[in-house]
Design an enzyme around this catalytic site. Sequence first.
Site, PDB file in Angstrom:
ATOM      1  N   ASP A 646       0.829  -1.209   0.000  1.00 12.72           N
ATOM      2  CA  ASP A 646       0.000   0.000   0.000  1.00 12.72           C
ATOM      3  C   ASP A 646       0.855   1.247   0.000  1.00 12.72           C
ATOM      4  O   ASP A 646       1.854   1.325   0.726  1.00 12.72           O
ATOM      5  CB  ASP A 646      -0.898   0.043   1.238  1.00 12.72           C
ATOM      6  N   LYS A 715      -7.750  11.075  11.058  1.00 16.35           N
ATOM      7  CA  LYS A 715      -7.263  10.318   9.901  1.00 16.35           C
ATOM      8  C   LYS A 715      -8.078  10.575   8.642  1.00 16.35           C
ATOM      9  O   LYS A 715      -7.527  10.873   7.578  1.00 16.35           O
ATOM     10  CB  LYS A 715      -7.258   8.824  10.218  1.00 16.35           C
ATOM     11  N   ASP A 874      -4.053   2.643  -5.327  1.00 13.69           N
ATOM     12  CA  ASP A 874      -2.675   2.769  -4.831  1.00 13.69           C
ATOM     13  C   ASP A 874      -2.288   1.579  -3.954  1.00 13.69           C
ATOM     14  O   ASP A 874      -1.386   1.680  -3.123  1.00 13.69           O
ATOM     15  CB  ASP A 874      -2.497   4.075  -4.048  1.00 13.69           C
TER      16      ASP A 874
END
Length: 986
Positions: A646, A715, A874
Amino acid sequence: MPASPQTSCPTQLRSSAWDGWTRTPGPSKGVWTRWPRMGCGCRTSSPACHCARRSRPRSCRQCTRPSPPSALLCSPSPSPRSTPHPCSGRSTPRRAPCHTVPTPQEGPVSYPKLHLPLWKLQTLFQQQLRVEMATTVTVESVEKAQLLTEEVLQARRTLKQLRTAWVEALCAGLRDVKASEARAARSGRPTLFPYLCLLTERELARLLLQTLQVLPPQGESLLSLAQQLGLRVFNRHAVQKKQLSQVQALQQRYYQYLQLLASDTQVAVPCLPRQYWETLGAPEAPHEQPWPLPVLVQLGKRLAEMLVEVVRMPGSLAAPQGSCSLIPVLYHVYSFRSFRQIGILKPHPAFTQLLATAAEHTLTFEAAEVPMLCPPLPWTSPHTGAFLLSPTKLVRSVEGTTQHQRLLDSCPPAELHGALDALTQLGNCAWRVNGRVLDLVLELFAAKGCPRLGVPAPPSEAPRPPEGRLPPDASPAQKAELRRELARCLKVAREMHSLRSDALYRLSLAQHLRHCVFWLPHNMDFRGRTYPCPPHFNHLGSDLARALLEFAQGRPLGPRGLDWLKIHLVNLTGLKKREPLQARLVFADEVMEDILDSADRPMTGRKWWMEVEEPWQALACCMEIARAVRAPDPAAYISHFPVHQDGSCNGLQHYAALGRDSIGAASVNLLPSDVPQDVYSGVAAQVEVFRSQDAKRGVRVAQVLEGFISRKVVKQTVMTVVYGVTRYGGRLQIERRLRELSDFPQEFVWEASHYLVRQVFNSLQEMFSGTRAIQHWLTESARLIAHAGSAVEWVTPLGIPIIQPYHRDSKVMISGGIQSLTFSHSGDTSQRPNTLKQKNGFPPNFIHSLDSSHMMLTALHCYRKGLTFVSVHDCFWTHAADVEVMNQVCREQFVRLHSQPILHNLSRFLMKRFCSGARFSAPSPRAAGTTPPCPTGPHAHPALGLRSPQHLKSVRTGKLQDTLKSVPKTGAFDLKQVKHSTYFFS
């Protein structure tokens, strides 16, 4: 491979030596160019090369004459002349080196082959062809089967009789409608007659009954249903046209194409699937042009009205003592959705109950909604690729949006080769179902689900609305509370039905494909981000969906594969995010007893796997590790398990690379470090610094927030701010996190979320100053372009032309029938651009176009090295044995991508595209610090002293030009350090 900065074209990413295409410089974007061919179809390089190092001459396989020597590390000749090829006698332009003789850095070409022999692939092609010619696929449902009581059997007999009658009634109704439309056509009025004649009445009737079968109990909007029906008619018509003219030629060509992919065949020269397909025959027949959105909706609306008018059932089904007269199965009602009144087609509760009692054990899908049983067709143009017969868009977009297609059609074909080849490579990955995980999921699904593990509960578990009625003297507050409770129960029931249906489709398809090898053809959105075409069962889904899939082709683990499986498992647990890889390996060995217990007794043991972040993928990995460690030689164990790597907040990684921002680069792991850096914890720490300072100054909300600022709270906002989230959206995200904290004083949630979103944005400005500057420049450029009346366009480093599809809504009305439909269409290019969406969308869309370019470059270079590679944006997947190779390719391609002057290229492109009428050399009066005088003479407005529209346009163009020239300055970060960063992708 992309050329070094010293030799690259100043305006575009140049070439990859991966195989058969390279970029050549152009004024605003590169051009993908195919290598010259030998007479036998081989590729060769130009003999005119200024490099002193040359390879040994090769011989053409069709003649004994030596081919021109291929150069290593050479650049194209500056001469524009062409050189006759000694084998073919035709003139070939001088190009870059041949992909079959790569540079030393690239290594030899090693395109992967499938693990299946030719005869098996030919058999699979025939199976897929039959599926697509039938246009639908029927699969067994995994819902728990009902006992075959007399009641169930009677319900099934009733349904069968009703459907037989409905087909005949619909056919008769369609004949009447076509006769009416034919009379309208003869009188010269607009008519649907040509579209209604494309399929037979019986085909249309079956299509309508399939639609009726899957209508949810709460109904579906007439507009949505009409669009779906119109699109299905178009797709069936397109398939039928291909059946009549192309099937035999397709079979012959596909059988030849399989020579490239089959495990037991060889081709003369390694090449890409697209290249090989192009050599096998003439170009494809012209594609079927999509129908305009108003036509799709009008056609679908008329067919939906047929269902309402014609499909009826005995009233005795609704009330046992009721009349035997016929009542409609569908009702047209109005309902409020998001404060808007919309028309809904809703099935009669008696029909819904009949379906539930019959409990039929099959589901029907469109052929293009199911994974393919053979390798997809290679993408060779914006109209050709993926499914054998079913029409597939290269760029997925809202129906009726045509600007992307026009842009692609006007693009030279060679410029799209990079994207086409990447999509083909992603689609050529063969998959299979992880049967052990599927069995466990089905067990839970049949036993009323387990929402904690992502297995939805059945509708029977939905909360029940309050029973009984309020007394007549109930207060307004009591009545309002009852309405809120009823609305909550209805909302939860709808959500549970949607989640359960989604899981039912996924698990039923997984069970249907349980013993099959299958493929997931890919296409992309307008930014270049790639997606599998089948929507219900793919690797882009949830944790559960990903755990159900594994590579059909296995690879031996090799010396380091088992270690990567262990690291991947620890990554899935989320327990050691801040620890180095070696510590994660140690942790995996420490919990090996729990890993083996999870693999052996997942539902009866200690259930360690259920407590981690990604439980189903972790369980699948536990099972793979258990098999590997128990193998006689773990290094020789054949693993089918995909291991993920990742990106570390990938959007911020691209921003930090664009701005050469050293501080930002360190925060998102572009710099080598001994332990992974966590940008979310870094932002939380910076916010805590600001909070502490404010608390000392007596700010009440800062004092209340003491001890509550964590990584989890900030986050989501940090992750999405790079993709354009506003302060309003960020506040809502933080509010949700604060409400999840049981000990946080809820009366302060609103004020605290306002305070925190401001501090998060301030912290990002402090930590990523270069990022914010680039975002501001992109936003302001897009605002000025949209204000001038144009949609923002650019070209990705891989050559994909992009245009933002945000325009002011245009209203389309379709009147008549049971309801007049009015819908908004934001893709109408005749409308002015939506300035707000254009400016807010440009920064995230531009970054998405860069991360898609990086992924495609990585995919192509991994393919060249013989790796299996797929991605979820991604997140890159490959076999455990190949993780290190993929990691190296991933870093090299990121560095090469960002070694180009991307922002300056963008500035030049936008200047040429949107400021071509202005003079570039002289600064505008605004830039020079002077106020332009009020014009007189021919430029003066007839009113007193007002500037003319031409002058105002000139001023706006000058301002845009000044903004585009003000490319944000870059920092001193050395991009090459990314190659040595362990945690860049990890």
